[in-house]
Design an enzyme around this catalytic site. Structure first.
Site, PDB file in Angstrom:
ATOM      1  N   CYS A   1      -0.871  20.116 -17.351  1.00  0.00           N
ATOM      2  CA  CYS A   1      -0.603  19.251 -18.274  1.00  0.00           C
ATOM      3  C   CYS A   1      -0.062  20.348 -18.949  1.00  0.00           C
ATOM      4  O   CYS A   1      -0.613  21.240 -19.612  1.00  0.00           O
ATOM      5  CB  CYS A   1      -0.673  18.628 -18.828  1.00  0.00           C
ATOM      6  SG  CYS A   1      -0.565  17.136 -19.753  1.00  0.00           S
TER       7      CYS A   1
ATOM      8  N   GLN B   1       0.238  -0.752   0.378  1.00  0.00           N
ATOM      9  CA  GLN B   1       0.424   0.044   0.019  1.00  0.00           C
ATOM     10  C   GLN B   1       0.671   1.703   0.139  1.00  0.00           C
ATOM     11  O   GLN B   1       0.192   2.379   0.068  1.00  0.00           O
ATOM     12  CB  GLN B   1      -1.019   0.205   1.415  1.00  0.00           C
ATOM     13  CG  GLN B   1      -1.711  -1.294   1.564  1.00  0.00           C
ATOM     14  CD  GLN B   1      -2.222  -1.300   2.957  1.00  0.00           C
ATOM     15  OE1 GLN B   1      -2.116  -2.172   3.591  1.00  0.00           O
ATOM     16  NE2 GLN B   1      -3.567  -0.675   3.057  1.00  0.00           N
TER      17      GLN B   1
ATOM     18  N   SER C   1      -2.813  -1.369   9.134  1.00  0.00           N
ATOM     19  CA  SER C   1      -3.394  -1.204  10.280  1.00  0.00           C
ATOM     20  C   SER C   1      -4.875  -1.947  10.051  1.00  0.00           C
ATOM     21  O   SER C   1      -6.240  -2.410  10.029  1.00  0.00           O
ATOM     22  CB  SER C   1      -4.171   0.520  10.235  1.00  0.00           C
ATOM     23  OG  SER C   1      -4.271   1.035   9.272  1.00  0.00           O
TER      24      SER C   1
ATOM     25  N   ASP D   1       7.953  -5.019  17.305  1.00  0.00           N
ATOM     26  CA  ASP D   1       8.101  -4.234  16.076  1.00  0.00           C
ATOM     27  C   ASP D   1       8.349  -4.795  14.679  1.00  0.00           C
ATOM     28  O   ASP D   1       9.469  -5.736  15.081  1.00  0.00           O
ATOM     29  CB  ASP D   1       9.964  -3.255  16.697  1.00  0.00           C
ATOM     30  CG  ASP D   1      10.669  -2.671  15.947  1.00  0.00           C
ATOM     31  OD1 ASP D   1       9.669  -1.595  15.568  1.00  0.00           O
ATOM     32  OD2 ASP D   1      11.885  -2.952  15.211  1.00  0.00           O
TER      33      ASP D   1
ATOM     34  N   CYS E   1       0.154  13.609 -15.320  1.00  0.00           N
ATOM     35  CA  CYS E   1      -1.578  13.845 -16.041  1.00  0.00           C
ATOM     36  C   CYS E   1      -2.918  13.004 -15.923  1.00  0.00           C
ATOM     37  O   CYS E   1      -2.645  12.244 -16.718  1.00  0.00           O
ATOM     38  CB  CYS E   1      -2.197  15.196 -17.332  1.00  0.00           C
ATOM     39  SG  CYS E   1      -3.447  15.008 -17.894  1.00  0.00           S
TER      40      CYS E   1
ATOM     41  N   ILE F   1       3.877   3.773  -1.317  1.00  0.00           N
ATOM     42  CA  ILE F   1       4.050   4.809  -2.071  1.00  0.00           C
ATOM     43  C   ILE F   1       5.714   5.151  -2.110  1.00  0.00           C
ATOM     44  O   ILE F   1       5.841   5.945  -3.313  1.00  0.00           O
ATOM     45  CB  ILE F   1       2.808   5.982  -2.478  1.00  0.00           C
ATOM     46  CG1 ILE F   1       3.189   6.883  -1.309  1.00  0.00           C
ATOM     47  CG2 ILE F   1       1.644   5.570  -2.695  1.00  0.00           C
ATOM     48  CD1 ILE F   1       2.943   8.685  -1.333  1.00  0.00           C
ATOM     49  N   ASP F   2       6.140   5.009  -1.469  1.00  0.00           N
ATOM     50  CA  ASP F   2       6.988   5.719  -0.949  1.00  0.00           C
ATOM     51  C   ASP F   2       8.540   4.889  -2.386  1.00  0.00           C
ATOM     52  O   ASP F   2       9.522   4.880  -1.337  1.00  0.00           O
ATOM     53  CB  ASP F   2       8.499   4.682   0.319  1.00  0.00           C
ATOM     54  CG  ASP F   2       8.005   3.536   1.148  1.00  0.00           C
ATOM     55  OD1 ASP F   2       7.855   3.436   0.283  1.00  0.00           O
ATOM     56  OD2 ASP F   2       7.436   3.627   2.234  1.00  0.00           O
TER      57      ASP F   2
ATOM     58  N   HIS G   1      -1.965   1.465  -4.472  1.00  0.00           N
ATOM     59  CA  HIS G   1      -1.976   2.793  -4.115  1.00  0.00           C
ATOM     60  C   HIS G   1      -1.146   3.668  -4.784  1.00  0.00           C
ATOM     61  O   HIS G   1      -0.911   5.630  -4.803  1.00  0.00           O
ATOM     62  CB  HIS G   1      -1.629   3.462  -2.588  1.00  0.00           C
ATOM     63  CG  HIS G   1      -3.240   3.199  -1.677  1.00  0.00           C
ATOM     64  ND1 HIS G   1      -2.903   2.500  -1.091  1.00  0.00           N
ATOM     65  CD2 HIS G   1      -4.453   1.893  -2.316  1.00  0.00           C
ATOM     66  CE1 HIS G   1      -4.699   1.300   0.066  1.00  0.00           C
ATOM     67  NE2 HIS G   1      -4.616   1.845  -1.763  1.00  0.00           N
TER      68      HIS G   1
HETATM   69  P1  NAD Z   1      -1.509   3.014   9.149  1.00  0.00           P
HETATM   70  O1  NAD Z   1      -0.671   4.295   8.429  1.00  0.00           O
HETATM   71  O2  NAD Z   1      -3.422   2.774   9.071  1.00  0.00           O
HETATM   72  O3  NAD Z   1      -0.739   1.673   9.609  1.00  0.00           O
HETATM   73  C1  NAD Z   1       0.581   1.500   9.822  1.00  0.00           C
HETATM   74  C2  NAD Z   1       0.473   0.230  11.275  1.00  0.00           C
HETATM   75  O4  NAD Z   1       1.728  -0.187  11.020  1.00  0.00           O
HETATM   76  C3  NAD Z   1      -0.025   0.790  12.796  1.00  0.00           C
HETATM   77  O5  NAD Z   1      -1.162   0.390  13.030  1.00  0.00           O
HETATM   78  C4  NAD Z   1       1.022   0.674  13.713  1.00  0.00           C
HETATM   79  O6  NAD Z   1       0.930   0.482  14.991  1.00  0.00           O
HETATM   80  C5  NAD Z   1       1.785  -0.233  12.536  1.00  0.00           C
HETATM   81  N1  NAD Z   1       3.201  -0.022  12.776  1.00  0.00           N
HETATM   82  C6  NAD Z   1       3.869   1.984  12.393  1.00  0.00           C
HETATM   83  N2  NAD Z   1       5.481   1.527  12.906  1.00  0.00           N
HETATM   84  C7  NAD Z   1       6.014   0.279  13.076  1.00  0.00           C
HETATM   85  C8  NAD Z   1       6.360  -0.586  13.326  1.00  0.00           C
HETATM   86  N3  NAD Z   1       8.138  -0.128  13.402  1.00  0.00           N
HETATM   87  N4  NAD Z   1       6.123  -2.119  13.464  1.00  0.00           N
HETATM   88  C9  NAD Z   1       5.103  -2.918  13.994  1.00  0.00           C
HETATM   89  N5  NAD Z   1       4.258  -2.411  13.630  1.00  0.00           N
HETATM   90  C10 NAD Z   1       4.541  -0.694  13.496  1.00  0.00           C
HETATM   91  O7  NAD Z   1      -0.888   2.686   7.525  1.00  0.00           O
HETATM   92  P2  NAD Z   1      -1.310   1.349   6.415  1.00  0.00           P
HETATM   93  O8  NAD Z   1      -2.409   0.430   6.516  1.00  0.00           O
HETATM   94  O9  NAD Z   1      -0.648   1.381   5.079  1.00  0.00           O
HETATM   95  O10 NAD Z   1      -2.345   2.355   5.433  1.00  0.00           O
HETATM   96  C11 NAD Z   1      -2.420   3.920   5.116  1.00  0.00           C
HETATM   97  C12 NAD Z   1      -2.632   4.183   4.326  1.00  0.00           C
HETATM   98  O11 NAD Z   1      -1.698   5.431   3.480  1.00  0.00           O
HETATM   99  C13 NAD Z   1      -1.790   3.608   2.948  1.00  0.00           C
HETATM  100  O12 NAD Z   1      -3.316   3.529   1.649  1.00  0.00           O
HETATM  101  C14 NAD Z   1      -0.606   3.846   2.181  1.00  0.00           C
HETATM  102  O13 NAD Z   1      -0.766   4.516   0.594  1.00  0.00           O
HETATM  103  C15 NAD Z   1      -0.493   5.410   3.208  1.00  0.00           C
HETATM  104  N6  NAD Z   1       0.809   5.813   3.014  1.00  0.00           N
HETATM  105  C16 NAD Z   1       2.157   5.099   2.898  1.00  0.00           C
HETATM  106  C17 NAD Z   1       3.418   6.077   3.447  1.00  0.00           C
HETATM  107  C18 NAD Z   1       4.705   5.373   2.577  1.00  0.00           C
HETATM  108  O14 NAD Z   1       4.101   5.071   1.518  1.00  0.00           O
HETATM  109  N7  NAD Z   1       5.564   5.360   3.140  1.00  0.00           N
HETATM  110  C19 NAD Z   1       2.774   5.923   4.831  1.00  0.00           C
HETATM  111  C20 NAD Z   1       1.927   6.416   4.845  1.00  0.00           C
HETATM  112  C21 NAD Z   1       0.120   6.598   4.478  1.00  0.00           C
HETATM  113 ZN    ZN Z   2      -2.411  16.366 -20.418  1.00  0.00          ZN
END
Ligand code: NAD
Ligand code: ZN
Length: 254
Positions: free
Chosen positions: A160, A106, A202, A243, A134, A108-109, A126
């Site tokens: 665009c 999920q 989550s 963790d 665009c 995007i990084d 995602h």
């Molecule tokens: P979320 O933020 O809803 O859930 C992240 C979960 O990870 C939390 O429940 C938290 O307790 C747990 N967590 C965080 N660090 C941890 C660790 N070190 N060890 C164990 N658990 C840990 O994230 P999601 O379910 O991915 O949904 C969020 C949406 O936001 C996604 O759709 C995503 O596209 C986007 N998003 C992406 C990024 C990214 O690309 N890094 C960052 C933030 C949000």
């Molecule tokens: Zn265009």
């Protein structure tokens, strides 16, 4: 079952991985917090600061497009400087050992790709925030292109150059249609897996959160590794509330 402590968690997980012939990882923002990118729902996470901008608002309103790009550039340094953490690297080594078939993410990084997993093994549900497109003609724009125009115009989101359509980071916003090809590939991988491990999600964002359940119902073993409880914990064969880096580092190449 819920793993009673970290050592048993690692042992149980290692045994399941050894037994597995085709494993799939499903990752969320939690795998990247070790890399300095905040998640959405932890205390202090992005969600608590800014509600995400809905797709329909981005399309409808120039102010929202300006705001979306303002937020994006405010976050950009932490994304650009981020390095893969132990979780990303452990998955890369499991892929190299032929254990892991694909990562459905999920995130995007771009950090799974940076950790050495080939792009065709990373299924991005995602999108990817490291470039823009665009929305009307699909032209690709680099972030530098957007930034230059954004800065020159005092924070106005550029359109665009070819068709004047809205230029958006190549990520999927709330309310935006899911990308067809990644959804198709994710389904294929999910149904082919005998071990499915959800890491740092989550599991509240749908339809992405449907994949762990599909895998379980299809007969795969389901592991949920997340430091907080999730709604799908009852369905899992193994729940690890520890963790991510601490648990997965046993899979790093020594
Ligand atoms: P979320 O933020 O809803 O859930 C992240 C979960 O990870 C939390 O429940 C938290 O307790 C747990 N967590 C965080 N660090 C941890 C660790 N070190 N060890 C164990 N658990 C840990 O994230 P999601 O379910 O991915 O949904 C969020 C949406 O936001 C996604 O759709 C995503 O596209 C986007 N998003 C992406 C990024 C990214 O690309 N890094 C960052 C933030 C949000
Ligand atoms: Zn265009």
């Amino acid at each position: 079952m819920i793993a009673p402590d970290r050592k048993s968690a690692s042992d149980l997980l290692q045994a399941m991985v050894e037994e597995s012939r085709r494993m799939v990882a499903f990752t969320g923002a939690g795998i990247s917090t070790e890399s300095g990118i905040p998640d959405f729902r932890s205390p202090g996470g992005l969600w608590t600061k800014n509600r995400p901008i809905e797709f329909s608002d981005f399309i409808r309103s120039k102010e929202m497009r300006d705001e979306a790009w303002r937020r994006k550039f405010a976050m950009e340094d932490s994304f650009r400087n981020a390095k893969p953490g132990r979780g990303h690297r452990a998955l890369a080594s499991l892929l190299q050992r032929g254990k892991l078939s694909a990562v459905i993410t999920q995130n995007i990084d771009n950090l799974h790709q940076v950790s050495g997993i080939p792009s065709n093994r990373v299924i991005e549900l995602h999108g990817n925030g490291s470039y823009a497109t665009c929305l009307d003609c699909g032209n690709r724009y680099e972030l530098e292109w957007v930034k230059e125009r954004f800065d020159k115009s005092n924070g106005s989101a550029p359109d665009c150059a070819d068709c004047a359509g809205p230029v958006k980071s190549a990520t999927i916003s709330f309310g935006q249609a899911m990308p067809e090809e990644p959804m198709r590939l994710a389904e294929i991988e999910t149904l082919a897996a005998d071990l499915f491990i959800s890491i740092g999600s989550s599991l509240v964002v749908w339809p992405a959160a449907g994949f762990p359940l599909r895998a379980k119902r299809n007969g795969a073993k389901l592991v949920i590794l997340n430091r907080e409880p999730t709604d799908l914990d009852d369905a899992a064969d193994l729940v690890i509330r520890e963790d991510i880096g601490d648990v997965l580092e046993v899979f790093l190449d020594s």
